[in-house]
Design a protein around this motif. Sequence first.
Motif, mmCIF file in Angstrom:
data_model
loop_
_atom_site.group_PDB
_atom_site.id
_atom_site.type_symbol
_atom_site.label_atom_id
_atom_site.label_comp_id
_atom_site.label_asym_id
_atom_site.label_seq_id
_atom_site.Cartn_x
_atom_site.Cartn_y
_atom_site.Cartn_z
ATOM 1 N N ILE A 1 64.950 37.439 46.166
ATOM 2 C CA ILE A 1 65.434 36.083 46.448
ATOM 3 C C ILE A 1 64.640 35.473 47.601
ATOM 4 O O ILE A 1 64.222 34.310 47.547
ATOM 5 N N TYR A 2 64.391 36.258 48.645
ATOM 6 C CA TYR A 2 63.607 35.752 49.782
ATOM 7 C C TYR A 2 62.196 35.367 49.351
ATOM 8 O O TYR A 2 61.637 34.372 49.817
ATOM 9 N N GLN A 3 61.606 36.174 48.463
ATOM 10 C CA GLN A 3 60.237 35.914 48.009
ATOM 11 C C GLN A 3 60.143 34.682 47.113
ATOM 12 O O GLN A 3 59.280 33.833 47.289
ATOM 13 N N LYS A 4 61.054 34.610 46.136
ATOM 14 C CA LYS A 4 60.928 33.591 45.088
ATOM 15 C C LYS A 4 61.651 32.290 45.422
ATOM 16 O O LYS A 4 61.293 31.231 44.915
ATOM 17 N N LEU A 5 62.688 32.382 46.241
ATOM 18 C CA LEU A 5 63.493 31.187 46.555
ATOM 19 C C LEU A 5 63.667 31.067 48.075
ATOM 20 O O LEU A 5 64.795 31.053 48.587
ATOM 21 N N PRO A 6 62.576 30.998 48.821
ATOM 22 C CA PRO A 6 62.686 31.043 50.289
ATOM 23 C C PRO A 6 63.518 29.920 50.892
ATOM 24 O O PRO A 6 64.257 30.145 51.861
ATOM 25 N N GLU A 7 63.425 28.692 50.349
ATOM 26 C CA GLU A 7 64.189 27.585 50.923
ATOM 27 C C GLU A 7 65.686 27.798 50.731
ATOM 28 O O GLU A 7 66.487 27.596 51.652
ATOM 29 N N LYS A 8 66.066 28.214 49.525
ATOM 30 C CA LYS A 8 67.483 28.466 49.257
ATOM 31 C C LYS A 8 67.971 29.678 50.048
ATOM 32 O O LYS A 8 69.109 29.704 50.526
ATOM 33 N N ALA A 9 67.097 30.688 50.186
ATOM 34 C CA ALA A 9 67.470 31.874 50.969
ATOM 35 C C ALA A 9 67.741 31.488 52.423
ATOM 36 O O ALA A 9 68.720 31.953 53.024
ATOM 37 N N CYS A 10 66.886 30.652 52.982
ATOM 38 C CA CYS A 10 67.084 30.194 54.367
ATOM 39 C C CYS A 10 68.397 29.436 54.503
ATOM 40 O O CYS A 10 69.131 29.611 55.500
ATOM 41 N N ARG A 11 68.695 28.606 53.519
ATOM 42 C CA ARG A 11 69.943 27.833 53.560
ATOM 43 C C ARG A 11 71.153 28.765 53.510
ATOM 44 O O ARG A 11 72.127 28.593 54.266
#
Length: 287
Positions: free
Chosen positions: A150-160
């Motif tokens: 998730i961190y690799q592929k969806l970094p913006e959503k992971a940060c949120r």
Amino acid sequence: MPQLTAKTLIKGALDLCSLPDIYFQIREMIHDPRFSMNDIGLVLAKDPALSIRVLKIVNSSFYGFQARVDTISRAVTIIGIDDLESLILATSVVDTFKKIPSEIINMTDFWMRSVNCALIAKLLAKKSAILHSDRLFLAGLLHNIGALVIYQKLPEKACRILMLAQGDRCLITGLEQEIIGFNYAEVGAELIHDWGLPDSLAETIRWQLNPCAAQTNKTDAHLLYLAVKLTDMVDMGTNVEEVLSAAPDSTLRTLGLNEFQVKQAVNLAVDEFKSTFDLLSPGKKFH
């Protein structure tokens, strides 16, 4: 555009989180009767760093053998083929994820928590008199592997998600479900499946959040559920008594454990943590 699922996320991430070729080569040889332990040792010797790490683990307090083990073929004779495969996987996977943005996660902290969970899971399994308890070490080590995808592929959503959770791990699963439509446990199970690892391991990781829903590996799922909760104790400011009182009745009933045994496992994990972490993650500095 097709709906994003845990399965489709994995399909798009395998170039970023693939295991080394030597792992798959050795795994194929392990399960092919045409190859001897010497043959496997010769292939493993092509990766000196990996073979040295495997031998160090076999000779450490992790196994506690009296006599020194100085060859891979001897290691296999003593610990068995399944444990060798798990050890090679464990030492390989720590080096697999290289491209996680540092602003999202500190990878040393991630693996410190994972190794701690792995030790607690293994020690709880031993207290429960479960055979081949080292498979729970692997489950604990990989329990949060889906988060890395998730961190690799969806970094913006992971940060949120991490920002909204504000350090409260209990909130992460619900936030993942709300923001991306699935959670890290589902992603981890799909990754385990895509790596060709046992279905039992994939199911254990998939149902770590809801062990009662596991179909064929309920005991392992309950063990991993409890190990994760115990790993989170320090961060959450709780203690063993609170963790056990919040756990489903079926967890302790399934595992046949009492509070004293659980505390023993947690304390032993503390004692074994530094040496195990240093063995699995020689390039990462313990702090």
